[in-house]
Scaffold this motif. Sequence first.
Motif, short mmCIF file in Angstrom:
data_model
loop_
_atom_site.label_atom_id
_atom_site.label_comp_id
_atom_site.label_asym_id
_atom_site.label_seq_id
_atom_site.Cartn_x
_atom_site.Cartn_y
_atom_site.Cartn_z
N GLY A 1 0.87 -1.11 -0.07
CA GLY A 1 -0.08 -0.20 0.06
C GLY A 1 0.97 1.29 0.03
O GLY A 1 2.10 1.02 0.39
N SER A 2 0.31 2.29 -0.51
CA SER A 2 1.22 3.50 -0.54
C SER A 2 1.50 4.17 1.05
O SER A 2 2.39 4.64 1.27
CB SER A 2 0.74 4.72 -1.47
OG SER A 2 -0.51 5.15 -0.95
N VAL A 3 0.59 3.76 1.92
CA VAL A 3 0.91 3.89 3.31
C VAL A 3 2.19 3.51 3.60
O VAL A 3 2.92 4.12 4.54
CB VAL A 3 -0.21 3.22 4.34
CG1 VAL A 3 0.33 3.25 5.73
CG2 VAL A 3 -1.42 4.05 4.24
N LEU B 1 2.05 16.60 0.45
CA LEU B 1 0.99 17.00 -0.25
C LEU B 1 -0.07 15.87 -0.53
O LEU B 1 0.31 14.93 -1.07
CB LEU B 1 1.20 17.96 -1.37
CG LEU B 1 2.50 19.03 -1.33
CD1 LEU B 1 2.78 19.42 -2.71
CD2 LEU B 1 1.98 20.22 -0.29
N CYS B 2 -1.48 16.11 -0.08
CA CYS B 2 -2.34 15.28 -0.40
C CYS B 2 -3.42 15.71 -1.15
O CYS B 2 -3.93 16.48 -1.06
CB CYS B 2 -2.83 14.85 0.97
SG CYS B 2 -4.10 13.51 0.68
N THR B 3 -3.32 15.19 -2.43
CA THR B 3 -4.00 15.76 -3.60
C THR B 3 -4.74 14.57 -4.56
O THR B 3 -4.03 13.93 -5.11
CB THR B 3 -3.39 16.85 -4.40
OG1 THR B 3 -4.37 17.18 -5.58
CG2 THR B 3 -2.31 16.16 -5.22
N ARG C 1 1.51 6.39 -5.08
CA ARG C 1 0.36 5.94 -5.92
C ARG C 1 -0.13 4.62 -5.29
O ARG C 1 0.82 3.85 -4.95
CB ARG C 1 0.54 5.90 -7.30
CG ARG C 1 0.90 7.50 -7.75
CD ARG C 1 1.11 7.39 -9.35
NE ARG C 1 1.26 8.71 -9.86
CZ ARG C 1 1.40 9.12 -11.41
NH1 ARG C 1 1.52 8.15 -12.02
NH2 ARG C 1 1.64 10.38 -11.54
N THR C 2 -1.09 4.37 -5.60
CA THR C 2 -1.80 2.89 -4.98
C THR C 2 -2.87 2.39 -5.79
O THR C 2 -3.51 2.74 -6.66
CB THR C 2 -2.46 3.42 -3.57
OG1 THR C 2 -2.95 1.92 -3.12
CG2 THR C 2 -3.72 4.33 -3.80
N PHE C 3 -2.85 1.16 -5.73
CA PHE C 3 -3.85 0.35 -6.48
C PHE C 3 -5.18 -0.03 -5.44
O PHE C 3 -6.05 -0.78 -5.86
CB PHE C 3 -3.26 -1.11 -6.83
CG PHE C 3 -2.35 -1.03 -8.04
CD1 PHE C 3 -2.52 -1.23 -9.14
CD2 PHE C 3 -1.00 -1.06 -7.78
CE1 PHE C 3 -1.94 -1.17 -10.35
CE2 PHE C 3 0.11 -0.90 -8.82
CZ PHE C 3 -0.57 -1.04 -10.10
C1 LIG Z 1 -6.03 5.36 0.92
C2 LIG Z 1 -4.86 6.46 0.87
C3 LIG Z 1 -3.48 5.96 0.48
C4 LIG Z 1 -3.18 4.48 0.24
O1 LIG Z 1 -3.62 3.56 1.07
P1 LIG Z 1 -3.09 2.16 0.55
O2 LIG Z 1 -4.13 1.25 0.63
O3 LIG Z 1 -2.06 2.03 1.77
O4 LIG Z 1 -2.37 2.21 -0.58
C5 LIG Z 1 -2.63 6.89 0.65
N1 LIG Z 1 -3.12 8.25 0.87
C6 LIG Z 1 -4.15 8.61 1.03
C7 LIG Z 1 -4.58 10.16 1.11
C8 LIG Z 1 -5.27 7.57 1.13
O5 LIG Z 1 -6.43 8.16 1.28
#
Ligand SMILES: *Cc1c(COP(=O)(O)O)cnc(C)c1O
Length: 355
Positions: free
Chosen positions: A86-88, A155-157, A216-218
């Motif tokens: 995950g991108s987290v 930055l969250c966009t 980025r994330t799937f």
């Molecule tokens: C959902 C989300 C992610 C990514 O979540 P993962 O499931 O870990 O890929 C990242 N940033 C934001 C702002 C999100 O809402």
Amino acid sequence: MVEPLPHVRDIPPYVPGKPAVPQPGLTTFKLSSNENPYPPLPGVLATAQQAAEAMNRYPDMGCVALYDALATRLGVGTDELAAGTGSVALIYHLLSAYCGIGDEVVHAWRSFEAYPIAITAAGATGVKVPVTADGRHDLSAMAAAITDRTRAVLLCTPNNPTGPALGHAEVATFVAGVPDDVLVVVDEAYLEFVRMADPVDGLALLRGHPNVVLLRTFSKAYGLAGLRVGYAVATPEVAGALRAVALPFGVSSVAQAAAVASLAHEEDLMARVDALVEERDRLVAGITDAGWTVPEPQGNFVWFDLGERTADLAATFGDAGLAVRPFAGEGLRISVGEPEATDRLVALLRTTPPA
Ligand SMILES: *Cc1c(COP(=O)(O)O)cnc(C)c1O
């Protein structure tokens, strides 16, 4: 007694979106985690199932097929990519590679709740810059918050949970003013849902500024939230650092295979994203028509700034079979889901006086 490091105590808890509480005679909807409401595409599911047959083997640690597919798709080198669960996970990897105790990380607030958790876990200090009244990043205040202790700006966009996205020109101006030893992390988790003039072109930013990192994330548009796979696009130096600190074998074989298959089925998946964007538009029209206002949503969710009414409205929606995500004392985030959920939500808003 064995004690964790002092900052571990300060890590705020992650509050996950809750499942819907069953309501007799009602279909319930989970609108609390910004998930994709569509079930997996049959072709993606079949590939994942096939990959599961080799679950006695470790995954490909080099994520070769995934990096190849992404490099082709994005027009970048495979060495400019770093995958994670995950991108987290990439946020954790970035902080562990670039931040130590006492370093500062600037980010907007309210924004993604994982930021303060990851920053605190790294022993770093978060510097929260309030979003504007309409839920937008205050980029000039964020620029002013950078000090010689700042190692990264997030930055969250579009911004989770408030909804608006940043434009390319304002981000380009911002990045140009950030010292080149400070990372600018552009979290594009909802990139595919953006429909605006002058959207952020992350790859162009990266080409001009080696301190830019795209996440980025799937999980969202591609509907693979349960498999945990996301990635960073960055210079080979930054991507290499992210790979170096990552847990070995983090991204499972099933997740890698499903992500590659999702890129192969991208057209079908993006048609679903288009449908969700249409549903978002229909939801916003219904909200407005009911006399309510929300910040401009560019992701797959809307934000209701409710202050003290938050818990009450969350309960009202929950009793009606709609699980939403309350942020205590602040507001509600509601994901765009099935049309029936939209209709039910709008009907409830019509009978509830606006905040
Ligand atoms: C959902 C989300 C992610 C990514 O979540 P993962 O499931 O870990 O890929 C990242 N940033 C934001 C702002 C999100 O809402």
